[in-house]
Design an enzyme around this catalytic site. Structure first.
Site, mmCIF file in Angstrom:
data_model
loop_
_atom_site.group_PDB
_atom_site.id
_atom_site.type_symbol
_atom_site.label_atom_id
_atom_site.label_comp_id
_atom_site.label_asym_id
_atom_site.label_seq_id
_atom_site.Cartn_x
_atom_site.Cartn_y
_atom_site.Cartn_z
ATOM 1 N N ASP A 230 0.748 -1.227 -0.047
ATOM 2 C CA ASP A 230 0.060 0.082 0.001
ATOM 3 C C ASP A 230 0.896 1.204 0.077
ATOM 4 O O ASP A 230 0.631 2.123 -0.626
ATOM 5 C CB ASP A 230 -0.781 -0.134 1.174
ATOM 6 C CG ASP A 230 -1.861 1.333 1.254
ATOM 7 O OD1 ASP A 230 -2.796 1.028 0.505
ATOM 8 O OD2 ASP A 230 -1.661 1.914 2.223
ATOM 9 N N LYS A 234 1.397 4.669 -2.544
ATOM 10 C CA LYS A 234 1.475 5.924 -2.002
ATOM 11 C C LYS A 234 2.487 6.682 -2.589
ATOM 12 O O LYS A 234 2.602 7.883 -3.178
ATOM 13 C CB LYS A 234 1.366 5.929 -0.580
ATOM 14 C CG LYS A 234 0.029 5.544 -0.264
ATOM 15 C CD LYS A 234 -0.457 5.668 1.238
ATOM 16 C CE LYS A 234 -1.653 5.339 1.464
ATOM 17 N NZ LYS A 234 -1.665 5.056 3.136
#
Ligand SMILES: NC(=O)c1ccc[n+]([C@@H]2O[C@H](COP(=O)([O-])OP(=O)(O)OC[C@H]3O[C@@H](n4cnc5c(N)ncnc54)[C@H](OP(=O)(O)O)[C@@H]3O)[C@@H](O)[C@H]2O)c1
Length: 377
Positions: A230, A234
């Site tokens: 994740d 980002k």
């Protein structure tokens, strides 16, 4: 007399027609979007938007006269589970082919993300919380940029990193002012920020992971957070916005999940989280011996990015913040020795929904100006 003339003029603020809005996804974030839309009912913000379509993976609702967000939240959350997937043609029929049209993506669905360039090319604005469009394949990110340049549609991504904290906005505005971004570093995962803020060795790391999962801070399978994937998405989104169009594979990710744990099914993995403990406890001991603290950090420098657990010294700009706070430092021509630091709640349905609707309002304003319609922002 003069003052009266001004007052009369400012009272006259003709607004363009409302945008037709389609919401995809009615999970945690999508329901918060519907809640905010229903709070806007009857306000000047509400008058700018007409929710004509809302869907999850099981059911879709359509009403060109406008759906009541409160009622459709209830109807959609009660829809029975089945295998239905929303075909994009549903959305296109609901939005029609004229006027200001906006799709809100509150799913985590790769197929929905892959369809964004086509929507943008069709003149439809997109506001997304999903990182799979801008934070995965470089080719998809480039398709999105090209589609926006061709058709003037807006791709709103402020909910993808930091849940609307002014990160992407700041990077873009600095560059629009002639600044060049040199480096970015940050604590960008709310769940990992919480875990390392709490982890002091008094309880095993695995016990904290179980607590974070019970509080809803992690994904149902916490390995998704602990793997760093994740955070990879980002830092890719930030890097690309900062002028470094790098491939996903260029980010070096040091996962916290040992191989033995990664091979288990989700249910088995939850029973064996203790496999996490020895290496992370050793890292904490090392940090303590150096007078530092542990944080899960993403860094971009000279176009290279890496993600992993780091020992931060007491004066490191990434120290600070508490709970699930994100904290990101930006170095640029103008912030050379002291970085610009942005910190705040970087997760949660309410702030994410607010960020999505900020982008929707921006898209409405862009659409109105493209159509040459007068409006007051
Ligand atoms: N939760 C947060 O705090 C947060 C913060 C920032 C960003 N995000 C991002 O926001 C997105 C949504 O997160 P979430 O927590 O709301 O996830 P969630 O609770 O799992 O909800 C996802 C929703 O998407 C729907 N969906 C899946 N495929 C679809 C499709 N093809 N068409 C229409 N709907 C579809 C699901 O339908 P069903 O209901 O039928 O399963 C569900 O309603 C994710 O990309 C996430 O990474 C979340």
């Amino acid at each position: 007399m003069f003052a009266q003339a001004i007052r009369v003029e400012s009272d006259y603020s003709p607004q363009p027609q409302p945008a037709k809005v389609a919401l995809l996804g009615t999970g945690t974030v999508g329901l918060a979007v519907l809640q905010r839309l229903s709070e806007w009912s009857g306000t000047s913000f509400g008058h700018r938007l007409n929710l004509v379509y809302a869907a999850n993976s099981r059911l879709s609702l359509k009403d060109l006269a406008g759906l009541d967000p409160a009622l459709c939240a209830a109807a959609l959350s009660e829809a029975p589970k089945c295998d239905r997937r929303t075909p994009p043609s549903d959305v296109l029929t609901a939005l029609g082919d004229s006027g200001i049209r906006i799709v809100i993506d509150a799913t985590a669905d790769g197929e929905v993300a892959a369809n964004h360039p086509a929507l943008l090319d069709a003149g439809i604005h997109v506001a997304t919380a999903c990182k799979l469009a801008a934070g995965t394949d470089l080719a998809l990110w480039q398709d999105i940029q090209s589609a926006c340049e061709r058709g003037g549609s807006r791709f709103g991504d402020r909910a993808t990193v930091g849940a609307g904290l002014p990160l992407l906005r700041s990077l873009r505005e600095l560059q629009q002012g002639g600044d060049r971004i040199h480096a970015i570093a940050g604590v960008m995962s709310g769940s990992l920020a919480w875990l390392f803020d709490r982890f002091d060795g008094s309880r095993p790391f695995s016990a904290l992971v179980r607590e974070a999962q019970a509080r809803g801070y992690t994904e149902p399978d916490p390995r998704e957070d602990l793997s760093g994937e994740d955070v990879r998405r980002k830092i890719l989104i930030l890097a690309r916005a900062a002028g470094f169009p790098i491939e996903s594979g260029c980010v070096d990710v040091a996962s916290l999940v040992p191989l033995a744990l990664s091979r288990l099914t989700p249910a088995e993995a939850l029973d064996r989280l203790e496999l996490l403990d020895p290496p992370i406890q050793a890292k904490l001991d090392e940090a303590r011996s150096q007078g530092g603290s542990l944080r899960f950090v993403a860094r971009l420098k000279e176009g290279c990015a890496r993600v992993g657990l780091e020992i931060l010294g007491p004066n490191d700009p990434l120290n600070g913040g508490s709970g699930t706070d994100n904290r990101v430092a930006i170095w640029s021509d103008r912030y050379r020795s002291q970085p610009l630091v942005i910190q705040g709640p970087g997760a949660g349905a309410e702030v994410t929904a607010a960020a999505l609707l900020d982008d929707v309002i921006q898209a409405w304003a862009r659409g109105a100006s493209l159509r040459g319609e007068p409006f007051s922002p």
